[in-house]
Scaffold this motif. Structure first.
Motif, PDB file in Angstrom:
ATOM      1  N   UNK A   1       0.820  -1.210   0.000  1.00  0.00           N
ATOM      2  CA  UNK A   1       0.000   0.000   0.000  1.00  0.00           C
ATOM      3  C   UNK A   1       0.856   1.263   0.000  1.00  0.00           C
ATOM      4  N   UNK A   2       1.900   1.275   0.838  1.00  0.00           N
ATOM      5  CA  UNK A   2       2.739   2.470   0.943  1.00  0.00           C
ATOM      6  C   UNK A   2       3.431   2.802  -0.372  1.00  0.00           C
ATOM      7  N   UNK A   3       4.066   1.796  -0.969  1.00  0.00           N
ATOM      8  CA  UNK A   3       4.818   2.051  -2.194  1.00  0.00           C
ATOM      9  C   UNK A   3       3.886   2.348  -3.366  1.00  0.00           C
ATOM     10  N   UNK A   4       2.733   1.660  -3.431  1.00  0.00           N
ATOM     11  CA  UNK A   4       1.764   1.975  -4.478  1.00  0.00           C
ATOM     12  C   UNK A   4       1.265   3.411  -4.355  1.00  0.00           C
ATOM     13  N   UNK A   5       0.988   3.839  -3.133  1.00  0.00           N
ATOM     14  CA  UNK A   5       0.526   5.208  -2.919  1.00  0.00           C
ATOM     15  C   UNK A   5       1.583   6.211  -3.366  1.00  0.00           C
ATOM     16  N   UNK A   6       2.836   5.942  -3.005  1.00  0.00           N
ATOM     17  CA  UNK A   6       3.922   6.837  -3.415  1.00  0.00           C
ATOM     18  C   UNK A   6       4.074   6.850  -4.932  1.00  0.00           C
ATOM     19  N   UNK A   7       4.052   5.679  -5.556  1.00  0.00           N
ATOM     20  CA  UNK A   7       4.241   5.585  -7.004  1.00  0.00           C
ATOM     21  C   UNK A   7       3.116   6.287  -7.752  1.00  0.00           C
ATOM     22  N   UNK A   8       1.884   6.052  -7.327  1.00  0.00           N
ATOM     23  CA  UNK A   8       0.750   6.658  -8.026  1.00  0.00           C
ATOM     24  C   UNK A   8       0.655   8.153  -7.761  1.00  0.00           C
ATOM     25  N   UNK A   9       1.137   8.600  -6.613  1.00  0.00           N
ATOM     26  CA  UNK A   9       1.221  10.041  -6.354  1.00  0.00           C
ATOM     27  C   UNK A   9       2.201  10.705  -7.314  1.00  0.00           C
ATOM     28  N   UNK A  10       3.343  10.073  -7.526  1.00  0.00           N
ATOM     29  CA  UNK A  10       4.326  10.614  -8.462  1.00  0.00           C
ATOM     30  C   UNK A  10       3.781  10.621  -9.884  1.00  0.00           C
ATOM     31  N   UNK A  11       3.014   9.586 -10.235  1.00  0.00           N
ATOM     32  CA  UNK A  11       2.381   9.568 -11.557  1.00  0.00           C
ATOM     33  C   UNK A  11       1.452  10.773 -11.737  1.00  0.00           C
ATOM     34  N   UNK A  12       0.673  11.088 -10.690  1.00  0.00           N
ATOM     35  CA  UNK A  12      -0.249  12.227 -10.761  1.00  0.00           C
ATOM     36  C   UNK A  12       0.502  13.551 -10.872  1.00  0.00           C
ATOM     37  N   UNK A  13       1.619  13.665 -10.173  1.00  0.00           N
ATOM     38  CA  UNK A  13       2.405  14.902 -10.232  1.00  0.00           C
ATOM     39  C   UNK A  13       2.987  15.119 -11.628  1.00  0.00           C
ATOM     40  N   UNK A  14       3.394  14.034 -12.274  1.00  0.00           N
ATOM     41  CA  UNK A  14       3.885  14.080 -13.662  1.00  0.00           C
ATOM     42  C   UNK A  14       5.035  15.070 -13.836  1.00  0.00           C
ATOM     43  N   UNK A  15       5.974  15.049 -12.910  1.00  0.00           N
ATOM     44  CA  UNK A  15       7.145  15.920 -13.019  1.00  0.00           C
ATOM     45  C   UNK A  15       8.183  15.308 -13.948  1.00  0.00           C
TER      46      UNK A  15
END
Length: 291
Positions: free
Chosen positions: A137-151
């Motif tokens: 859950x933790x790593x998925x949340x971090x990964x998908x957050x970065x996807x949303x940021x799209x930096x």
């Protein structure tokens, strides 16, 4: 026809709540996997702040439950039954998984759980199996957050709660993407002018001032999503396992690129003490229930 090893029992124990702030264990019939599902004998399951909310009535308040419900989102264990036509895993495989739906009474904090294939991956080799329960859950949340940021590589990301579970993975994953990371813990001063912010500590609007005009901001839960301003793109991550995501994160953990942290371990019969420890906060890593 379901393929499985000969079960040693037809029942299992699980942790449940009536949404009244209390926890109890109950014995239930062992769940059977359907098409596209596997059953996992749980070695360890993490306790998240979301579990505190379920214990205190969140599922009941929004109409998803009327009686006792299970708890637990991420876990690790051993596959012991396969649904029809499932060949992606074998009985005996050590796996990690995430229970990312809101509609199932049997969740991760118990002796067994059934999950869809998209939410299961082989556990990283060379890592204790119970520690693998801290990843999903933790790593998925971090990964998908970065996807949303799209930096883009070279841009600057601020991560609040960088010493915590989601924040720690976010820092490591962001660096793998070539981002410049500003890791912020409790009490640290915020810089300004960053391209994006991942608010893993759920600070909220106070973090938005650090983001440049036209930047991006991602909250990890809805109450911490501030109103957008200055052209900043503001959103909240809602974690949902997609095929292949957990496998990639497991591979990174196996390669030592993601660091797994176990804060403390408790038995299923010590659930009250385990939940109290999570409620105290200040943890480095995940509190685990070990059935």
């Amino acid at each position: 026809m379901t393929s499985t090893t000969a079960p040693t029992t037809t029942t299992f124990r699980r942790l449940v709540t009536a949404g009244d702030g209390t926890l109890s264990t109950e014995t239930a019939a062992l769940p059977e996997p359907g098409p596209g599902e596997v059953r996992i004998r749980v070695r360890a399951a993490g306790i998240t702040p979301a579990d505190l909310g379920v214990r205190d009535g969140f599922f009941h308040q929004i109409g998803l439950a009327t009686g006792s419900v299970g708890l637990g989102w991420d876990l690790a264990g051993t596959v012991d039954a396969l649904g029809p036509d499932v060949d992606a895993f074998a009985v005996g495989d050590e796996v990690l998984g995430v229970h990312d739906s809101f509609d199932a009474a049997v969740r991760g904090q118990g002796e067994a759980v059934v999950l869809p294939l998209r939410a299961v991956a082989l556990a990283p080799e060379g890592v204790p199996l119970d520690a693998a329960a801290t990843l999903s859950l933790n790593a998925l949340t971090a990964k998908q957050s970065l996807d949303l940021l799209a930096l883009e590589p070279g841009q600057t990301l601020l991560v609040t709660g960088a010493r915590g579970s989601v924040g720690g993975f976010a820092v490591e994953l962001a660096r793998l993407r070539g981002l410049e990371v500003v890791a912020v813990g409790r009490g640290d001063a915020l810089p300004t002018g960053v391209d994006g912010a991942l608010d893993a500590a759920a600070v909220g609007a106070d973090v938005l001032v650090a983001v440049r005009d036209g930047g991006a901001f991602v909250a990890v839960k809805d109450p911490a999503e501030p109103p957008a301003e200055r052209g900043i793109r503001v959103t909240t991550v809602h974690t949902y396992a997609q095929p292949g995501e957990l496998a990639e994160l497991s591979r990174l953990a196996q390669e030592g690129r993601l660091t797994l942290h176990v804060a403390e371990r408790f038995g299923l019969d010590e659930a009250d003490a385990a939940y109290a420890r999570v409620a105290e906060g200040g943890l480095r890593g995940r509190v685990l229930l070990v059935p």
